[in-house]
Design a protein around this motif. Structure first.
Motif, PDB file in Angstrom:
ATOM      1  N   ASN A  29      -2.727  -7.164  60.843  1.00 12.16           N
ATOM      2  CA  ASN A  29      -1.766  -8.231  61.150  1.00 12.16           C
ATOM      3  C   ASN A  29      -0.343  -7.685  61.204  1.00 12.16           C
ATOM      4  O   ASN A  29       0.453  -8.094  62.049  1.00 12.16           O
ATOM      5  N   LEU A  30      -0.025  -6.756  60.333  1.00  5.61           N
ATOM      6  CA  LEU A  30       1.305  -6.146  60.305  1.00  5.61           C
ATOM      7  C   LEU A  30       1.599  -5.392  61.597  1.00  5.61           C
ATOM      8  O   LEU A  30       2.734  -5.375  62.077  1.00  5.61           O
ATOM      9  N   LEU A  31       0.581  -4.758  62.166  1.00  2.00           N
ATOM     10  CA  LEU A  31       0.764  -3.958  63.367  1.00  2.00           C
ATOM     11  C   LEU A  31       0.779  -4.787  64.640  1.00  2.00           C
ATOM     12  O   LEU A  31       1.075  -4.276  65.715  1.00  2.00           O
ATOM     13  N   GLY A  32       0.485  -6.077  64.529  1.00  2.00           N
ATOM     14  CA  GLY A  32       0.489  -6.964  65.692  1.00  2.00           C
ATOM     15  C   GLY A  32       1.895  -7.209  66.216  1.00  2.00           C
ATOM     16  O   GLY A  32       2.887  -7.075  65.501  1.00  2.00           O
ATOM     17  N   GLN A  33       1.965  -7.582  67.470  1.00  2.00           N
ATOM     18  CA  GLN A  33       3.248  -7.799  68.146  1.00  2.00           C
ATOM     19  C   GLN A  33       4.117  -8.842  67.466  1.00  2.00           C
ATOM     20  O   GLN A  33       5.336  -8.758  67.503  1.00  2.00           O
ATOM     21  N   ASN A  41       5.418  -0.289  66.761  1.00  2.00           N
ATOM     22  CA  ASN A  41       6.728   0.325  66.998  1.00  2.00           C
ATOM     23  C   ASN A  41       7.651   0.118  65.803  1.00  2.00           C
ATOM     24  O   ASN A  41       8.366   1.035  65.394  1.00  2.00           O
ATOM     25  N   GLY A  42       7.641  -1.073  65.244  1.00  2.00           N
ATOM     26  CA  GLY A  42       8.485  -1.378  64.097  1.00  2.00           C
ATOM     27  C   GLY A  42       8.109  -0.559  62.878  1.00  2.00           C
ATOM     28  O   GLY A  42       8.982  -0.093  62.140  1.00  2.00           O
ATOM     29  N   LEU A  43       6.798  -0.368  62.673  1.00  2.00           N
ATOM     30  CA  LEU A  43       6.355   0.440  61.543  1.00  2.00           C
ATOM     31  C   LEU A  43       6.821   1.885  61.698  1.00  2.00           C
ATOM     32  O   LEU A  43       7.359   2.467  60.762  1.00  2.00           O
ATOM     33  N   VAL A  44       6.640   2.439  62.882  1.00  2.00           N
ATOM     34  CA  VAL A  44       7.071   3.823  63.129  1.00  2.00           C
ATOM     35  C   VAL A  44       8.587   3.938  62.937  1.00  2.00           C
ATOM     36  O   VAL A  44       9.073   4.863  62.285  1.00  2.00           O
ATOM     37  N   GLN A  45       9.327   2.985  63.453  1.00  2.00           N
ATOM     38  CA  GLN A  45      10.788   3.003  63.314  1.00  2.00           C
ATOM     39  C   GLN A  45      11.220   2.866  61.861  1.00  2.00           C
ATOM     40  O   GLN A  45      12.184   3.503  61.431  1.00  2.00           O
ATOM     41  N   ASN A  57       5.843  10.768  62.783  1.00  2.00           N
ATOM     42  CA  ASN A  57       5.734  11.358  64.118  1.00  2.00           C
ATOM     43  C   ASN A  57       4.477  12.213  64.239  1.00  2.00           C
ATOM     44  O   ASN A  57       3.892  12.307  65.316  1.00  2.00           O
ATOM     45  N   SER A  58       4.043  12.820  63.142  1.00  2.00           N
ATOM     46  CA  SER A  58       2.811  13.621  63.188  1.00  2.00           C
ATOM     47  C   SER A  58       1.593  12.725  63.402  1.00  2.00           C
ATOM     48  O   SER A  58       0.605  13.158  63.996  1.00  2.00           O
ATOM     49  N   PRO A 118       1.305   3.552  73.032  1.00  2.00           N
ATOM     50  CA  PRO A 118       0.749   2.878  74.205  1.00  2.00           C
ATOM     51  C   PRO A 118       1.450   1.549  74.450  1.00  2.00           C
ATOM     52  O   PRO A 118       2.215   1.063  73.620  1.00  2.00           O
ATOM     53  N   ASP A 119       1.161   0.979  75.578  1.00  2.00           N
ATOM     54  CA  ASP A 119       1.679  -0.338  75.950  1.00  2.00           C
ATOM     55  C   ASP A 119       1.322  -1.355  74.867  1.00  2.00           C
ATOM     56  O   ASP A 119       0.228  -1.331  74.309  1.00  2.00           O
ATOM     57  N   ALA A 120       2.252  -2.248  74.574  1.00  2.00           N
ATOM     58  CA  ALA A 120       2.055  -3.238  73.507  1.00  2.00           C
ATOM     59  C   ALA A 120       0.819  -4.105  73.750  1.00  2.00           C
ATOM     60  O   ALA A 120       0.124  -4.482  72.806  1.00  2.00           O
TER      61      ALA A 120
END
Length: 135
Positions: A29-33, A41-45, A57-58, A118-120
């Protein structure tokens, strides 16, 4: 093999062949748009912003995944978000951090098989597949 097939196999492996982990459900659920974090993207950022860019990044790249500790998970996500995930899963923050340290590198690696985000829409399709496997 496509991204969705890879995600299905990864989900089965991460869940031990059938464990419907509440923490895994919270992470999906956290990784969802529509998550408050802004999805994958938000998690990576968040990890990059909190000084853990090399590690996260790895996970995205095609090379070897760097390990992460429970303390680094707390640093990357922030204590409040970790507490929220832990609460959703019925775990202590320490237990959730430890489990996430084992889960996130492989999950993010599977969500980014070509070494890039990848694309959202494709991510959301993969997450929906995971949700289906989680019940």
């Amino acid at each position: 093999m496509g991204l969705l097939d890879q995600l299905g196999q990864a989900a089965a492996g991460m869940m031990g062949g059938g464990d419907k982990s509440p923490l895994m459900q919270a992470v999906v659920n956290l990784l969802g748009q529509n998550s408050s974090l802004g999805g994958l993207n938000g998690l990576v950022q968040a990890f990059q912003k909190n000084g853990l860019g090399d590690i996260v990044n790895s996970w995205v790249s095609t090379g070897k995944n760097l390990p992460v500790s429970a303390e680094q998970i707390q640093q990357g996500l922030g204590g409040d978000l970790l507490k929220q995930l832990a609460s959703q899963a019925g775990l202590s923050s320490e237990a959730a951090g430890s489990q996430l340290a084992n889960l996130l590198p492989g999950l993010i690696d599977q969500l980014t098989p070509d070494g890039k985000m990848p694309d959202a829409t494709l991510i959301e399709q993969g997450l929906n597949l995971l949700r289906g496997k989680l019940g």
